[in-house]
Design an enzyme around this catalytic site. Structure first.
Site, mmCIF file in Angstrom:
data_model
loop_
_atom_site.group_PDB
_atom_site.id
_atom_site.type_symbol
_atom_site.label_atom_id
_atom_site.label_comp_id
_atom_site.label_asym_id
_atom_site.label_seq_id
_atom_site.Cartn_x
_atom_site.Cartn_y
_atom_site.Cartn_z
ATOM 1 N N GLU A 185 -28.269 -9.076 4.141
ATOM 2 C CA GLU A 185 -27.562 -7.813 4.372
ATOM 3 C C GLU A 185 -26.571 -7.974 5.517
ATOM 4 O O GLU A 185 -26.866 -8.647 6.505
ATOM 5 C CB GLU A 185 -28.626 -6.749 4.723
ATOM 6 C CG GLU A 185 -28.132 -5.342 4.755
ATOM 7 C CD GLU A 185 -29.279 -4.337 5.014
ATOM 8 O OE1 GLU A 185 -30.361 -4.454 4.397
ATOM 9 O OE2 GLU A 185 -29.074 -3.462 5.847
ATOM 10 N N GLU A 197 -22.820 0.308 10.810
ATOM 11 C CA GLU A 197 -23.354 1.674 10.847
ATOM 12 C C GLU A 197 -22.645 2.419 11.962
ATOM 13 O O GLU A 197 -22.559 1.924 13.087
ATOM 14 C CB GLU A 197 -24.865 1.676 11.127
ATOM 15 C CG GLU A 197 -25.696 1.312 9.930
ATOM 16 C CD GLU A 197 -27.185 1.535 10.188
ATOM 17 O OE1 GLU A 197 -27.759 2.440 9.563
ATOM 18 O OE2 GLU A 197 -27.749 0.820 11.025
ATOM 19 N N ASP A 254 -24.303 -5.401 7.864
ATOM 20 C CA ASP A 254 -24.240 -3.952 8.118
ATOM 21 C C ASP A 254 -23.196 -3.510 9.121
ATOM 22 O O ASP A 254 -23.145 -4.041 10.228
ATOM 23 C CB ASP A 254 -25.554 -3.486 8.806
ATOM 24 C CG ASP A 254 -26.740 -3.537 7.899
ATOM 25 O OD1 ASP A 254 -26.563 -3.445 6.696
ATOM 26 O OD2 ASP A 254 -27.861 -3.660 8.444
#
Ligand SMILES: *[C@@H]1O[C@H](CO)[C@@H](O)[C@H](O)[C@H]1NC(C)=O
Length: 282
Positions: free
Chosen positions: A105, A109, A107
């Site tokens: 993953e 955010e 990411d």
């Protein structure tokens, strides 16, 4: 002779274009074509024939979307305009991920804040199901006023996070020092807008102000450059495949890390009293 020559050069041109187009897929996006709205009912919307997408969050639910395709290496660009005003407690997650317990993953955010206070851009990298590689940044602009481009370059040598083409973080392939690297599991693109007021704003100190709901974030100009065939073909030499940042990009990266990085797991002595993870020594 002239006729033969023209026919021949056209043939060559067609062959070369054919090879280039199978190796390099530059995909100027249409949200209808490239994404599915996956949750939140009508809180996720596509407008303008596919040119604009929005996610909203209200007291009942957030919303989200995911790409129809999976990607294995490439450069993925998306423009986002984040929740404006009092966005405290909201999190806009935008990431690439594969599936399963040993998933990889990458990411981004975005943690909202009360009006006038800075968003935090939180980043992480999971390999083989293991994350704990957080780095956080303030931005050098207000991400709610205009669209800005958030990009991920992912090739066999490194993962680069970019904001308006400025690299903010590099995760190098550390297989030679025993750190797993994402290179076998294709990933989808996901995004969601949700309520995290139990932790997002300074550990849950500031709650979402539901009188300001719905909270809305906007997306446009999705673009994916990937390899559909072999990435090793000499015809598919997109800039994203370069193994190292150039001198200018390295300077920009240092500028961001010096002035805007507010958390780096590789500098968190309290968290790793037994010594930092091996990739921190790169
Ligand atoms: C919100 O603003 C405060 C005060 O400027 C800051 O300390 C914090 O890092 C900001 N971001 C979040 C997500 O809390």
């Amino acid at each position: 002779m002239a006729y033969f020559y023209n026919g021949f050069s056209i043939l060559i041109l067609v062959l070369v274009l054919g090879i280039v187009s199978t190796c390099m897929v530059a995909n100027a996006g249409n949200f209808h074509q490239d994404f599915d709205l996956t949750w939140g009912d009508n809180r996720a919307k596509i407008y303008g024939g596919g040119q604009l997408l929005s996610l909203s969050l209200d007291k009942i639910s957030g919303s989200g979307f995911q790409s129809k395709k999976e990607y294995l290496f490439g450069r993925i660009d998306m423009q986002l305009k984040l929740v404006a005003g009092n966005s405290a407690g909201t999190v806009t997650a935008y990431y690439l991920s594969s599936q399963g317990p040993t998933h990889d993953e990458i990411d981004f955010e975005f943690l909202g804040n009360v009006t006038g206070q800075p968003y935090i851009l939180h980043t992480n990298v999971f390999t083989q199901g293991k994350g704990n590689r957080e780095q956080q940044f303030y931005l050098w602009f207000d991400p709610t006023k205009n669209f800005h481009t958030y990009s991920i370059i992912w090739n066999p040598q490194h993962i680069v996070f970019l904001v308006d083409s400025t690299p903010i973080r590099v995760f190098k392939n550390g297989e030679s020092i025993g750190v797993p690297y994402p290179k076998n599991q294709p990933m989808r693109i996901y995004s969601s807008l949700w309520n995290a007021d139990d932790w997002a704003t300074r550990g849950g100190l500031v709650k979402a102000d539901w009188s300001k709901a719905p909270f809305t974030a906007y997306y446009r100009n999705f673009n994916a450059q990937t390899c559909s065939g072999s990435c090793n073909s000499r015809f598919s030499n997109g800039a994203w495949q370069s193994q190292e940042l150039d001198a200018y990009s390295r300077r920009r990266l240092r500028w961001v890390q010096k002035n805007f990085m507010i958390y780096n797991y590789c500098a968190d002595y309290k968290r790793f009293p037994q010594g930092f993870p091996p990739e921190c020594r790169q």
